[in-house]
Design a protein around this motif. Structure first.
Motif, PDB file in Angstrom:
ATOM      1  N   MET A 299       0.842  -1.186   0.000  1.00 38.41           N
ATOM      2  CA  MET A 299       0.000   0.000   0.000  1.00 38.41           C
ATOM      3  C   MET A 299       0.882   1.241   0.000  1.00 38.41           C
ATOM      4  SD  MET A 299      -2.722  -1.288   2.882  1.00 38.41           S
ATOM      5  CE  MET A 299      -3.808   0.112   2.652  1.00 38.41           C
ATOM      6  N   GLY A 300       0.454   2.275  -0.734  1.00 36.93           N
ATOM      7  CA  GLY A 300       1.289   3.468  -0.777  1.00 36.93           C
ATOM      8  C   GLY A 300       0.584   4.670  -1.364  1.00 36.93           C
ATOM      9  N   VAL A 301       1.379   5.720  -1.568  1.00 34.46           N
ATOM     10  CA  VAL A 301       0.876   6.994  -2.084  1.00 34.46           C
ATOM     11  C   VAL A 301       1.880   7.526  -3.096  1.00 34.46           C
ATOM     12  CG1 VAL A 301       1.954   8.245  -0.165  1.00 34.46           C
ATOM     13  CG2 VAL A 301       0.101   9.320  -1.456  1.00 34.46           C
ATOM     14  N   SER A 302       1.374   8.150  -4.153  1.00 37.29           N
ATOM     15  CA  SER A 302       2.217   8.731  -5.197  1.00 37.29           C
ATOM     16  C   SER A 302       1.833  10.194  -5.394  1.00 37.29           C
ATOM     17  CB  SER A 302       2.045   7.978  -6.521  1.00 37.29           C
ATOM     18  OG  SER A 302       2.508   6.646  -6.411  1.00 37.29           O
ATOM     19  N   THR A 303       2.829  11.033  -5.604  1.00 33.91           N
ATOM     20  CA  THR A 303       2.593  12.453  -5.842  1.00 33.91           C
ATOM     21  C   THR A 303       3.437  12.919  -7.019  1.00 33.91           C
ATOM     22  OG1 THR A 303       4.296  13.004  -4.207  1.00 33.91           O
ATOM     23  CG2 THR A 303       2.011  13.000  -3.443  1.00 33.91           C
ATOM     24  N   ASP A 304       2.941  13.935  -7.682  1.00 37.88           N
ATOM     25  CA  ASP A 304       3.663  14.536  -8.804  1.00 37.88           C
ATOM     26  C   ASP A 304       4.623  15.584  -8.244  1.00 37.88           C
ATOM     27  OD1 ASP A 304       4.561  15.827 -11.028  1.00 37.88           O
ATOM     28  OD2 ASP A 304       2.593  16.220 -11.901  1.00 37.88           O
TER      29      ASP A 304
END
Length: 366
Positions: A299-304
């Motif tokens: 599980m994770g999060v991605s940002t520009d």
């Protein structure tokens, strides 16, 4: 065939028909979508009443406003007779029944057979034309009372044999489990909506990759970051395809390491969008374990971070420019120093006039 044999055969046929109905109801609710559960309950109430010759079935639940009220949430009822209230104060309208139901007791009785302590209950049931009732308290997993399911007759009294009561208790449990699943899914969707709103405001996309299937779940923001279609099925390979070849291997290694170690990972990589532009993505995540065995998902999060990368490049260019400007005065100073070292050359110039000596003195000062 004697009358007793005919009656026995009819009883067996009715029992088989009801057993078949219970199996069908139970099977239907296993995979019934949450948004269809309410309609499924009322349809099951209708089918049970038709099968058993009952006139009415009502399902009451605690009000969301106050647990002083029971709200009528599901009903099968004939058109005749008084209309049913949308909510009641149970301890006032049915005080005798309510106390017993709150203690987890299933009640099966005829209105006219109620004891003197149930006088208020008798009065209310007479008003609504109820002759006989089976009232089953509802609870999830043996927890606290959350409501009641009733089956009633309006035209004639009837008995409630123990085998029938047990089967209708099973129906009540099927309804309760279905409602619990509906509310759990509703709360989950609300939580996801709130989380998505918060992460979208921060420009972050959430994702989860299941190890055994390779399937990747994402929020809409994640699909927006990578330009995936809203209904496109996603996997790790889907993401690797849009990552620049030079960065793919480090992403593979980061995912594999996170799965082995369970430690959090942070990584930055580049993706190429359909229009050919390059976007920088920062991703962080961690393996999730449901047990002590191998983790089941990442599980994770991605940002520009393209804007930050551009700012870094601009800052680097500015620092280079500043360093160049800083060296320029130093170079000029060295040049002047070299020129000053050449002042002895003035001594070779021949001249004795006061004006000429003044010029030479000024040049030396410079």
């Amino acid at each position: 065939m004697t009358k007793s044999e005919i009656d026995l055969r009819r009883e067996l046929e009715e029992r088989l028909r009801f057993e078949t109905l219970l199996t069908d109801i139970s099977t239907r609710f296993i995979n019934l979508p949450a948004e269809q559960i309410d309609g499924g309950i009322e349809d099951a109430q209708r089918r049970v009443c038709k099968c058993l010759g009952l006139d009415l079935s009502a399902l009451w639940q605690w009000s969301t406003e106050s647990q002083r009220f029971l709200e009528l949430t599901h009903l099968y009822s004939p058109p005749e007779g008084p209309s049913r209230p949308e909510r009641i104060v149970a301890e006032e309208s049915f005080p005798w029944s309510f106390r017993k139901l709150m203690q987890g007791e299933t009640l099966a009785y005829s209105t006219e057979d109620l004891p003197p302590s149930g006088a208020r209950d008798k009065e209310t049931r007479r008003y609504y034309g109820v002759k006989s009732t089976l009232a089953i308290p509802l609870s999830v997993g043996g927890g606290p009372f959350i409501g009641v399911l009733s089956f009633d007759t309006l035209h004639e009294e009837r008995t409630w044999p123990s085998p029938l009561v047990r089967k209708l208790q099973l129906v009540a449990q099927i309804f309760t489990n279905a409602l619990a699943r509906k509310y759990a899914e509703h709360e989950l969707r609300e939580s996801e909506a709130r989380l998505t709103l918060a992460t979208d405001a921060a420009g972050a996309g959430l994702w989860s990759m299941t190890y055994d299937t390779g399937h990747v779940w994402t929020t809409p923001k994640t699909r927006e970051l990578f330009h995936f279609a809203p209904d496109e099925a996603l996997s790790l390979e889907s993401f690797l395809k849009v990552i620049l070849p030079a960065d793919r291997e480090q992403v593979r290694q980061a995912v594999a390491q996170a799965r082995r170690s369970g430690e959090k990972f942070n990584i930055e990589y580049r993706v190429m969008l359909p229009d050919g532009s390059i976007r920088w993505i920062a991703a962080s995540g961690r393996s999730h374990r449901r047990s002590e065995e191998e983790p089941d998902c990442l599980m994770g999060v991605s940002t520009d971070i393209s804007g930050f990368k551009q700012m870094e490049d601009e800052l680097h260019d500015r620092l280079k420019e500043i360093e160049t400007l800083k060296r320029r005065p130093q170079n000029e100073n060295l040049y002047l120093r070299r020129e000053l070292r050449m002042e002895k050359g003035f001594e070779k110039i021949v001249g004795e006039s006061k004006a000429f000596e003044s010029v030479i003195f000024s040049v030396k000062q410079v």
